[in-house]
Design a protein around this motif. Structure first.
Motif: not given
Length: 255
Positions: A21, A46, A49, A51, A76-79, A83-84, A86, A227
């Motif tokens: 992560v 997951s 980040l 999800i 999409k992730t918050n980073s 992308d992930i 999951p 996060e």
């Protein structure tokens, strides 16, 4: 052409997910386009980040089963730039379901072909086992990062993992390399931590990353907020460690 790196160790609690992560997030802030694949049924990468894993209906399970293409399971992730794909607890069943399939070790490799060129790095968070999902991850990967915690049984089981990697190299994936051994959970106050560092460096020399991940409270807190450490506390020791690791990976791959 994206480089695929599996983060693997069949021992639990060595910092695999934390590393996947936060290395992904660090590469992201260094303007690399990253795809993280959560290949662990516990789905901790997951949730780390942001999800909501209970709501996941499309992810690694469908990817490995080939019921959905990679493009349809990417989220999409918050980073930034991360992308992930999951995971969900359902992924546990894939071990049984793939057993009878032809080319069962190559399911992930084939599924990633269509998206590989869209990313600079693809990081795979492997489950703490040497089962079929981890085997798929090693077959798909260009290299492996092996996290080793600076504790008493650090090197226990490492031989088994290295033998598995050798087996994959000789049968399924001749180009698989070891990206490096990463020392994690280091506590400079403990004599044992320092002894483990010395021992690992003595045995494996140039295979060991210069960056050592130190024990850090903020690093432990970040996942409960959904996060990465970069987003949660960019000034923390943990963030500094993982940014150093990301720079080391970039430097190694720019040669």
């Amino acid at each position: 052409m994206g480089k695929i790196i599996a983060i693997a160790n069949q021992k639990g609690g060595v910092g695999k997910t934390t590393t996947t992560v936060n290395l992904a997030a660090s590469l992201g802030v260094l303007e690399q386009k990253v795809l993280l694949i959560d290949a662990d049924p516990q789905a901790n990468a997951s949730s780390s980040l942001g999800i909501d894993v209970d709501q996941v209906t499309k992810g690694t399970y469908q990817l490995l089963e080939h019921t959905l293409p990679a493009k349809e399971v990417i989220v999409k992730t918050n980073s930034p730039n991360v992308d992930i794909i999951p995971s969900h607890i359902d992924l546990v069943a894939i071990e049984i379901e793939l057993v009878d399939k032809e080319q069962r070790e190559y399911m992930l490799q084939k599924a990633l072909e269509e998206v590989k060129d869209n990313y600079d790095y693809i990081l795979i968070d492997c489950a703490p086992s040497l089962g079929l999902i981890t085997l798929n991850s090693l077959v798909a990967a260009d290299s492996v990062i092996i996290p080793i915690q600076c504790e008493y049984f650090a090197l226990e089981g490492l031989g088994k993992l290295l033998n598995t990697i050798k087996g994959v190299q000789s049968i399924h994936n001749t180009s698989l390399n070891i990206e490096g051994l990463l020392l994690t959970m280091f506590d400079s106050r403990l004599r044992l931590s320092n002894q483990v560092v010395e021992e690992v460096k003595k045995h494996f020399e140039n295979m060991v990353f210069k960056t050592i991940i130190q024990r850090n409270v903020r690093l432990g807190e970040a996942p409960s907020h959904g996060e990465s450490i970069i987003k949660y506390d960019a000034t923390s020791k943990g963030a500094e460690n993982y940014l150093n690791l990301a720079n080391e990976v970039l430097k190694k791959n720019s040669k």
